[in-house]
Design an enzyme around this catalytic site. Structure first.
Site, PDB file in Angstrom:
ATOM      1  N   GLY A  94     -14.205   3.301  -5.674  1.00 53.46           N
ATOM      2  CA  GLY A  94     -15.126   4.204  -4.991  1.00 53.46           C
ATOM      3  C   GLY A  94     -14.884   5.667  -5.321  1.00 53.46           C
ATOM      4  O   GLY A  94     -15.809   6.399  -5.680  1.00 53.46           O
ATOM      5  N   ARG A 104      -1.016   0.740  -1.108  1.00 55.68           N
ATOM      6  CA  ARG A 104       0.155   1.563  -0.932  1.00 55.68           C
ATOM      7  C   ARG A 104       1.178   1.356  -2.049  1.00 55.68           C
ATOM      8  O   ARG A 104       1.824   2.302  -2.493  1.00 55.68           O
ATOM      9  CB  ARG A 104       0.780   1.228   0.420  1.00 55.68           C
ATOM     10  CG  ARG A 104       1.554   2.366   1.004  1.00 55.68           C
ATOM     11  CD  ARG A 104       2.126   1.973   2.327  1.00 55.68           C
ATOM     12  NE  ARG A 104       1.133   1.980   3.385  1.00 55.68           N
ATOM     13  CZ  ARG A 104       1.317   1.392   4.557  1.00 55.68           C
ATOM     14  NH1 ARG A 104       2.437   0.739   4.804  1.00 55.68           N
ATOM     15  NH2 ARG A 104       0.384   1.433   5.478  1.00 55.68           N
ATOM     16  N   ARG A 147       0.267   3.350  -4.982  1.00 60.00           N
ATOM     17  CA  ARG A 147       0.400   4.774  -4.668  1.00 60.00           C
ATOM     18  C   ARG A 147       1.864   5.208  -4.713  1.00 60.00           C
ATOM     19  O   ARG A 147       2.201   6.246  -5.256  1.00 60.00           O
ATOM     20  CB  ARG A 147      -0.135   5.054  -3.261  1.00 60.00           C
ATOM     21  CG  ARG A 147      -1.631   5.146  -3.209  1.00 60.00           C
ATOM     22  CD  ARG A 147      -2.032   5.754  -1.857  1.00 60.00           C
ATOM     23  NE  ARG A 147      -3.426   6.074  -1.862  1.00 60.00           N
ATOM     24  CZ  ARG A 147      -4.350   5.409  -1.162  1.00 60.00           C
ATOM     25  NH1 ARG A 147      -4.008   4.421  -0.391  1.00 60.00           N
ATOM     26  NH2 ARG A 147      -5.615   5.758  -1.243  1.00 60.00           N
ATOM     27  N   CYS A 196       6.322 -17.402  17.603  1.00 58.29           N
ATOM     28  CA  CYS A 196       5.925 -18.205  18.761  1.00 58.29           C
ATOM     29  C   CYS A 196       4.591 -17.748  19.348  1.00 58.29           C
ATOM     30  O   CYS A 196       3.890 -18.549  19.968  1.00 58.29           O
ATOM     31  CB  CYS A 196       7.027 -18.266  19.809  1.00 58.29           C
ATOM     32  SG  CYS A 196       7.871 -16.729  20.082  1.00 58.29           S
TER      33      CYS A 196
END
Lengths: 702, 337
Positions: free
Chosen positions: A29, A121, A124, A175
């Protein structure tokens, strides 16, 4: 091509734009927009790298791509489209990962400025380290929905991408997932685990069966059942034929294979599978009565009550209604159809020794997770969600729009102009926001350039951290994968025991394989040990001081603490009944302000103004922070890396390199007659040379 | 009968294709907004770099139709930022030259070109649009069109970029929208656990009145009451006044071909309009042609505002936007009303 027309840009900027070499990392983008801005501004020498291919859902914003490009390389198509805007530009496209070994420091050093437009990330972090090493200014950018961010990272001048801690991915205690879900996300995670149990690669900690060892259950209902269930036995009662075959019920893998085998043996009969997961297992959970003293007990559902006539082969209409919240009956139908398709696909893959991997864009896989999550939600009286909403959560989809990307990329290239002119003070970080702040700004520059964090475990001079870890439960392999790679973002770590020559972990294949399965304490990595960790490709060296602790069940097995104060047992804070909205708001603000977001605004800045959504495109489990004390990985808001007492003098490779180069330099200038050998030594010192004592070389040359 | 069933299926397919294409934005603004976008008819007049950027963003968002209006031809300087016009289209009408690439951006949007002079366009023409964006016109023409739009209830935007500096003005008349207000509620906590709070959004319907474009013409940046604001925000509003005055006085914008002379003319206007302003000589150096990254910023902002207006989601900014390329600050000023 502004720079190609005299008079458009001021003279100095025009010249700089014409002659500069630029790297764009990421052709998504922001990358598409950046590339367009660069070629139109008149940059001639551009390289762009992206490993991705074009997807239909990219086309609403990645405007260099059209329908006919779906499936093709982003970097290559972006190059073609951008060249049509300015045929005079020279663009090199790399369809590749920026972390690949051929893009070393010398590759990064070729560029005058690097614009990163990444969506995760890990990449990066890596680009950050490479640019720090290469000492090339990096303009880092990211968007998430209406929010965007651009900031300069320059060694020694600004904070680096890793100077501030990023929020961890949200994870859930086993759990909660297996026994006591209370939110839709718990059921979605469970459904993804179920998918992997049946069709995917088996992953540790992905049990889906009732967990009788849950401390909340305070003792299993019956000893016999508990033993079987404690090991993650999915069957939960003694009737199942597979149970007898379970040689080692304490080893999750054995059980997993058996669950998978059992499903296969049932010929993936929808009714049988459905009843096991949603009726029998739930009944087993109900027997763990302690769980339900303070909770609403689940209500099992059985196949026959939902689908009396069995399913049909035709895909019913509602299965395509992704915005509708399916009824539990509809879920059962979708489950059956998805199961059929997945089983067929799985058996085909299995024949080739492969498994399926869950993909949000794979229709039956997504259908399966949506249906199973909703049935489980129904059972536990949790709000059900539409397939569309579940896809967002299960796939960690970050909303993305053309306008935010255009704005962010525009600011990014304007900042590149400043960088080329060395107007560093004008490179303050900028944030794009939906709503204006009190000053009426919605494109908001920071008040000042944020300087480096002297305690940063990446860009500090001599980085070190303290690692709190259960050395009696963590194996070397986990230290590598979970700590060094996943948490500390190394790519190919080497680990030495400080002060000894012992190599504990080598990035060379097979060199230390025998250590993988050993516990840390078996390798003498105990409380107080200092490990020297290197990533050669990233030219990164980090000292890790080991601080042993005995982890409780469901405790995280390790934690990067770094701040010595955190090692002190914390006093329980007096519990306050906070009700005022203001307090919570402030808290929310603070939380948001530390959210590092993948594909989103790239760094967590102290001053991030407003409404950043949580996001992360790595696997699963994000959405929001959990206050549960028993989260697997504790959010490290407080991770500020403290320098640690240095008990051993160590020599960083980079220092060695510098010294070495210095020595060669001196020789060159002072000894001009030494023709042949000196010239040889003038060439760049290879990493492997560093192992040789520099003094030896000096003597040789003389 | 058989044909009917086929048609129905194709229709369903198409909708699926749409939801897949617009997936990432539907996750931001919701299905309802996307449906509203699908019916919106937009006019973009002035296909320079800014026009091209807004066109791109609006077409990608999935509106019903976009009319590209321009009487000018493609010149060399368009290649600094007007990426919709191909190199070969030099000398051709800018709106027509932009059609092919504009259509390729999103085949689901109806895109047409109009080359009739704007002065000849009457209420009948503007009434066919939901939103009108006018770029590169004189204040007189902007006043005329805004008055027509007021009458018709058509949302009006005026915007420009000079070099790296840009603005837009929104004249939205009475505009109602829905805004999410974030609230917190306590979640039922388990025993022995801290109280948990959950964020939830409440959609609130709001309504706001926007003054006409004439409010900007009447605005006096030298007024004593405005000086503090001016000091805080920087001289963007002054610069906008200088540039619009240049356009009115010289019937053109500053040109790179006469760079030094035009900087001189700008300084003269500055001396006349705002003699003691903080408007620096440096900021007069970057006002030529249209510089792509700055146009991308302003074009992104304008397109997002058009999307807000069409979807009636979130408050549109009120009502003068200034982009300061020096700091990269983008801010709004309330002008009039």
């Amino acid at each position: 091509m502004a720079a190609a027309i005299d008079g458009v840009l001021p003279g100095t900027l025009q010249e700089l734009v014409k002659k500069s070499k630029v790297l764009v990392v990421g052709a998504g983008g922001i990358g598409c927009e950046v590339l367009k801005n660069l070629v139109l501004s008149g940059f001639h020498d551009i390289e762009i790298i992206d490993l991705d291919t074009i997807d239909l859902s990219n086309l609403n914003r990645q405007f260099l791509f059209h329908r006919e490009h779906v499936g093709k390389s982003k970097a290559r198509v972006a190059r073609e489209s951008a060249l049509s805007f300015n045929p005079d530009a020279k663009i090199i496209a790399h369809h590749d990962s920026v972390t690949a070994s051929q893009y070393g420091v010398s590759f990064f050093q070729k560029f005058d400025v690097i614009l990163s437009a990444l969506d995760n990330r890990a990449a990066r972090n890596h680009v950050n380290r490479m640019c720090l090493n290469a000492d090339v200014p990096l303009i880092e950018s990211g968007t998430s929905g209406y929010n965007g961010q651009v900031e300069l990272i320059k060694r020694g001048l600004t904070q680096c991408y890793e100077c501030t801690p990023k929020e961890k991915q949200r994870t859930f205690p086993g759990c909660t997932i297996r026994n006591t879900p209370s939110e839709p996300i718990h059921c979605i995670v469970w459904a993804k685990h179920l998918f992997n149990q049946l069709f995917g690669e088996s992953v540790d900690d992905e049990d889906i069966s009732p967990d009788a060892a849950d401390p909340d259950a305070q003792g299993p209902p019956q000893q016999g059942d508990a033993d079987a269930a404690a090991g993650g036995d999915g069957d939960g009662d003694a009737k199942k034929p597979t149970e007898a075959e379970e040689e080692d019920a304490t080893n999750g893998n054995v059980v997993r294979i058996n669950t998978r085998q059992w499903a296969k043996d049932c010929d993936y009969d929808a009714g049988q599978l459905f009843n096991k997961f949603f009726d029998e297992d739930i009944n087993y959970l109900l027997k763990m009565s302690h769980l339900w003293t303070s909770r609403k007990p689940p209500v099992p559902v059985s196949w026959d009550t939902l689908v009396p006539e069995g399913t049909t082969d035709v895909q019913p209409e509602f299965a395509r209604q992704h915005h509708k919240v399916w009824t539990v009956e509809e879920c059962a139908h979708v489950f059956a159809n998805a199961l059929k398709e997945l089983a067929a696909a799985f058996l085909k893959q299995e024949a080739e020794g492969e498994t399926l991997s869950w993909d949000k864009d794979d229709q039956p896989a997504m259908d399966f997770v949506a249906a199973c999550a909703n049935v489980r939600s129904y059972i536990f009286n949790i709000e059900r969600k539409s397939r569309f909403e579940i896809k967002s959560m299960a796939g960690n989809i970050i909303p993305a729009i053309a306008t935010t990307n255009a704005i962010t990329a525009g600011i990014s290239v304007l900042r590149a102009f400043n960088v080329l002119q060395a107007k560093w003070e004008q490179c303050k970080a900028v944030y794009a926001r939906l709503r204006p702040n009190a000053r009426g700004q919605f494109l908001v520059p920071d008040a000042s350039l944020a300087g480096p964090n002297p305690k940063c475990y990446v860009c500090a001079l001599d980085p070190a951290i303290t690692l709190r870890i259960d050395t009696k439960r963590v194996h070397m392999k986990e230290l590598r994968d979970d700590v060094l790679i996943k948490t500390l973002n190394m790519l190919h770590p080497d680990v030495n025991m400080m002060g000894t020559a012992t190599i504990l972990l080598s990035s060379e294949e097979d060199e230390t394989t025998e250590n993988d399965s050993k516990l840390l304490h078996e390798l003498n990595v105990v409380d107080g040990t200092i490990l020297s960790c290197d990533d050669f490709h990233q030219n990164y060296n980090l000292s890790i001081i080991i601080s042993h602790f005995n982890a409780e069940r469901d405790d995280p097995l390790f934690e990067v603490v770094a701040d010595a104060k955190q090692l002190q047992p914390t006093k329980e804070q007096p519990k306050k009944e906070i009700a005022e909205e203001e307090t919570v708001k402030a808290k929310e603000e603070r939380k948001r302000s530390t959210n590092g977001a993948d594909d989103g605004p790239s760094t967590s800045k102290r001053s991030r103004p407003t409404e950043i959504e949580d996001d992360d495109d790595d696997d699963c489990l994000v959405i929001e922070e959990d206050n549960d004390e028993d989260v697997m990985i504790v959010a490290t808001d407080s991770l500020s890396v403290e320098s640690t007492p240095k008990t051993a003098i160590k020599r960083k490779p980079s220092e060695a390199m510098e010294e070495e180069e210095d020595i060669t330099e001196i020789l060159d200038s002072s000894d001009e007659e030494a023709a042949g050998p000196t010239k040889c030594k003038r060439s760049k010192i290879e990493p492997s040379d560093l192992k040789i004592d520099p003094l030896m070389e000096v003597i040789n040359i003389d | 009968m058989g044909v009917e069933v086929d048609n129905k299926e194709t229709a369903v397919e198409l909708t699926e294709a749409e939801t897949e294409l617009y997936d990432r934005q539907i996750r931001l603004w919701g299905l309802e907004s996307q449906k509203r976008l699908r019916t919106a008819k937009i006019l973009i007049s002035g296909l320079n770099g800014l026009g091209a950027e807004v066109t791109k963003n609006i077409i990608l968002s999935g509106v019903n139709s976009v009319t590209l209006h321009d009487i000018q031809v493609v010149t060399e300087e368009d290649f600094c930022s007007q990426f919709l016009a191909a190199r070969e289209s030099l000398g051709k009408n800018r709106a027509k030259a932009s059609l092919e690439r504009a259509r390729a951006l999103n085949p689901m949007v109806d895109i047409s070109a109009d080359t009739q002079p704007l002065e000849e366009k009457t209420a009948e023409f503007f009434a066919t649009f939901d939103v009108v964006l006018i770029i590169g016109q004189s204040n007189n023409e902007l006043l005329r069109i805004d008055a027509i739009c007021q009458e018709l209830g058509v949302k009006f935007f005026a915007g420009d970029v000079w070099g790296m500096f840009g603005f837009y003005f929104a004249s939205l008349q009475r505009h109602s929208y829905v805004e999410d207000v974030v609230k917190f509620k306590e979640v039922e906590a388990k025993p022995n656990q801290k109280a948990k709070f959950e964020k939830y959004a409440v959609p609130v319907q709001r309504e706001v009145n926007y003054p006409a474009y004439s409010a900007w013409i009447d605005f006096d940046a030298n007024a004593a009451g405005y000086q503090r604001q001016l000091k805080k925000d920087g001289p963007g509003v002054i610069l906008l006044g200088v540039l619009q005055k240049f356009r009115t006085a010289h019937k053109r914008d500053p040109s790179y071909k006469s760079r030094e002379a035009d900087i001189g003319l700008l300084k003269a206007i500055r001396a006349e309009l705002a003699p003691k302003s903080a408007l620096s000589d440096n900021s007069l150096e970057v006002l030529f042609s249209q510089i792509s990254p700055a146009v991308a910023v302003v074009g992104g902002v304008v397109a997002q505002e058009i999307i807000k207006v069409v979807t009636r989601m979130e408050a549109p900014h009120r009502n003068l936007f200034i982009f300061d390329p020096d700091t990269c600050a983008g801010y709004v000023q309330v002008i009039g009303g």
